[in-house]
Design an enzyme around this catalytic site. Structure first.
Site, short mmCIF file in Angstrom:
data_model
loop_
_atom_site.label_atom_id
_atom_site.label_comp_id
_atom_site.label_asym_id
_atom_site.label_seq_id
_atom_site.Cartn_x
_atom_site.Cartn_y
_atom_site.Cartn_z
N CYS A 119 11.02 6.52 8.65
CA CYS A 119 11.61 7.61 7.83
C CYS A 119 10.73 8.00 6.65
O CYS A 119 10.80 9.12 6.16
CB CYS A 119 12.99 7.19 7.34
N HIS A 264 14.61 12.60 2.42
CA HIS A 264 14.72 12.30 3.85
C HIS A 264 16.20 12.39 4.23
O HIS A 264 17.07 11.87 3.52
CB HIS A 264 14.18 10.89 4.11
N ASN A 294 19.48 12.82 11.85
CA ASN A 294 18.36 12.16 11.17
C ASN A 294 17.15 12.19 12.12
O ASN A 294 17.18 11.60 13.20
CB ASN A 294 18.78 10.71 10.86
N1 ACO Z 1 32.29 6.36 16.42
C1 ACO Z 1 33.43 5.70 16.22
N2 ACO Z 1 33.47 4.45 15.74
C2 ACO Z 1 32.31 3.86 15.46
C3 ACO Z 1 31.07 4.49 15.65
C4 ACO Z 1 31.09 5.80 16.15
N3 ACO Z 1 29.97 6.50 16.37
N4 ACO Z 1 30.09 3.65 15.27
C5 ACO Z 1 30.67 2.52 14.86
N5 ACO Z 1 32.01 2.63 14.99
C6 ACO Z 1 33.05 1.65 14.65
C7 ACO Z 1 32.53 0.24 14.70
O1 ACO Z 1 32.57 -0.26 16.01
C8 ACO Z 1 33.50 -0.46 13.79
O2 ACO Z 1 34.69 -0.69 14.48
P1 ACO Z 1 35.57 -2.02 14.20
O3 ACO Z 1 35.96 -1.92 12.76
O4 ACO Z 1 36.68 -1.88 15.15
O5 ACO Z 1 34.64 -3.15 14.46
C9 ACO Z 1 33.80 0.58 12.72
O6 ACO Z 1 33.44 1.86 13.30
C10 ACO Z 1 33.00 0.38 11.45
O7 ACO Z 1 31.64 0.12 11.83
P2 ACO Z 1 30.52 -0.13 10.78
O8 ACO Z 1 29.22 -0.32 11.47
O9 ACO Z 1 31.00 -1.20 9.84
O10 ACO Z 1 30.54 1.27 10.08
P3 ACO Z 1 30.08 1.65 8.64
O11 ACO Z 1 31.24 2.00 7.83
O12 ACO Z 1 29.10 0.68 8.08
O13 ACO Z 1 29.30 2.99 8.97
C11 ACO Z 1 27.06 3.75 9.07
C12 ACO Z 1 28.14 2.94 9.77
C13 ACO Z 1 27.45 5.21 9.07
C14 ACO Z 1 25.77 3.60 9.86
C15 ACO Z 1 26.92 3.20 7.64
O14 ACO Z 1 26.67 1.83 7.65
C16 ACO Z 1 25.89 3.89 6.87
O15 ACO Z 1 26.11 4.96 6.37
N6 ACO Z 1 24.70 3.23 6.74
C17 ACO Z 1 23.56 3.80 6.13
C18 ACO Z 1 22.46 3.72 7.09
C19 ACO Z 1 22.07 5.04 7.60
O16 ACO Z 1 22.65 6.05 7.39
N7 ACO Z 1 20.98 5.00 8.30
C20 ACO Z 1 20.43 6.20 8.80
C21 ACO Z 1 19.20 5.88 9.50
S1 ACO Z 1 18.15 4.88 8.56
C22 ACO Z 1 17.36 5.83 7.49
O17 ACO Z 1 17.12 6.97 7.75
C23 ACO Z 1 16.99 5.24 6.23
#
Ligand code: ACO
Length: 337
Positions: A119, A264, A294
């Site tokens: 990224c 980014h 992304n």
């Molecule tokens: N649709 C529906 N449900 C989903 C999905 C989806 N696409 N993906 C995960 N879930 C579910 C999981 O299975 C989990 O279910 P459970 O509670 O029954 O186990 C629940 O949603 C929560 O999952 P988490 O992984 O804990 O979700 P979180 O709230 O952390 O959100 C996310 C995930 C959006 C990736 C978050 O962690 C985030 O914003 N992270 C930042 C990282 C990022 O954005 N990276 C981008 C790429 S890296 C970069 O560019 C720097």
């Protein structure tokens, strides 16, 4: 021109995205997810996916590069060096820089190389190109970020935490020596912290085991990206403001002086957090993740290109580029446009 005073400037910028639009609704037919979940967590409404047989990482970059060159009033034959940022090269080797040289029909044996900083790749590549222009070694450097993610994602419920986030696309800039005193790239700032290397990773095909082809065939799940989303979020919201402030401090500016921040496009929630931390109004930060997802190394130049196209960046504006990603790596560039 006195090389010690020479700045480089972005003389042209362009982007290309594949035609195929994949909406969140489309993804619900491929995995157990919802439009609400994706929009609430990431801000993404749709992304582009490449078309096999038409789009390649190199030819998407070439499409973006031609637009950047046209804006600069240059042709491919003017390019003296290519710096290509990608984590999804067309081949394991050679890199995509030489493929872009071929796509553009550049016959001169100019240097072309790849940068692998995910990224942060584009800002790293820009910084490297900037050094070559500043020292006077080259006058015209093409810097691109191009990615095809969609062919390497786990498009199933198992992979939904990652696969809904990423999209395909390319962006390019042309760097030239600035002819305007005090304008151009003022400084760049690059950082990494390898202790977090496995927090956002595609492990295979790795080279550090015997019979790696057989190993990969038996462990194909490791070919998909893994992301510790919460840890990435935690680090991103610290590193983005830090590296933006570093660029401002070095040049005697404050956050109120920023005319446009191009972060980014990691996740809209991260962007909103950075906006609030930096005290920026909506017109001073650019987001297009809603439409493209992304695109890692391509996201900054695509966003920059759209911001310029939309007239949101004007001559003399203070523009900050900032990125954070796998490695972890993070970087910024401060530009007097
Ligand atoms: N649709 C529906 N449900 C989903 C999905 C989806 N696409 N993906 C995960 N879930 C579910 C999981 O299975 C989990 O279910 P459970 O509670 O029954 O186990 C629940 O949603 C929560 O999952 P988490 O992984 O804990 O979700 P979180 O709230 O952390 O959100 C996310 C995930 C959006 C990736 C978050 O962690 C985030 O914003 N992270 C930042 C990282 C990022 O954005 N990276 C981008 C790429 S890296 C970069 O560019 C720097």
């Amino acid at each position: 021109m006195n090389n010690t005073l020479r700045h480089s400037e972005i003389a042209g910028v362009g982007h290309y995205v594949p035609e195929r639009v994949v909406t969140n609704a489309d993804l619900t037919t491929l995995m157990d997810t919802t439009d609400e979940w994706i929009q609430e967590r990431t801000g993404i409404r749709e992304r582009r996916w490449f078309e096999e047989g038409k789009d390649t990482t190199a030819n998407m970059a070439a499409n973006a590069a031609r637009k950047a060159l046209e804006m600069a009033g240059l042709t491919p034959d003017d390019v003296q060096m290519i710096v290509f940022a990608t984590l999804s090269p067309d081949y394991f080797f050679p890199g995509s820089g030489v493929l872009l040289q071929r796509e553009l029909g550049i016959k001169d044996p100019i240097p072309a190389f790849d940068v692998r900083n995910q990224c942060s790749g584009f800002v790293y590549a820009l910084s490297m190109a900037d050094q070559f222009v500043k020292t006077g070694m080259y006058d015209t450097v093409l810097v691109v970020g191009s990615e095809i993610h969609s062919s390497g994602l786990d498009i199933s419920t198992r992979g939904r935490g990652v696969s809904v986030i990423f999209g395909d696309g390319a962006g390019a800039v042309v760097l030239r020596p600035s002819t305007r005193e005090g304008h151009g790239i003022l400084s760049t700032h690059l950082h990494s912290q390898g202790e977090h290397a496995e927090e956002l990773i595609v492990k295979e095909p790795g080279s550090n085991r015997n019979n790696r082809v057989e190993y990969v065939m038996a462990n194909e799940l490791d070919m998909y990206p893994y992301m510790n989303g919460q840890n990435v979020f935690k680090h991103a919201v610290v590193r983005f403001p830090q590296v933006i402030r570093e660029a401002l401090d070095q040049n005697g500016y404050e956050s109120k002086d920023i005319d446009m921040l191009i972060p980014h496009q990691a996740n809209l929630r991260i962007t909103q957090y950075v906006q609030q931390k930096m005290g920026l109004t909506d017109d001073k930060i650019f987001s297009n993740i809603q439409r493209y997802g992304n695109t890692t190394a391509a996201s900054v130049p695509i966003a920059l290109s759209e911001a310029v196209q939309e007239g949101r960046i004007k001559r003399g504006d203070l523009v900050c580029l900032a990125a954070f990603g796998s490695g972890f790596t993070w970087a910024s560039a401060l530009i007097k446009w």
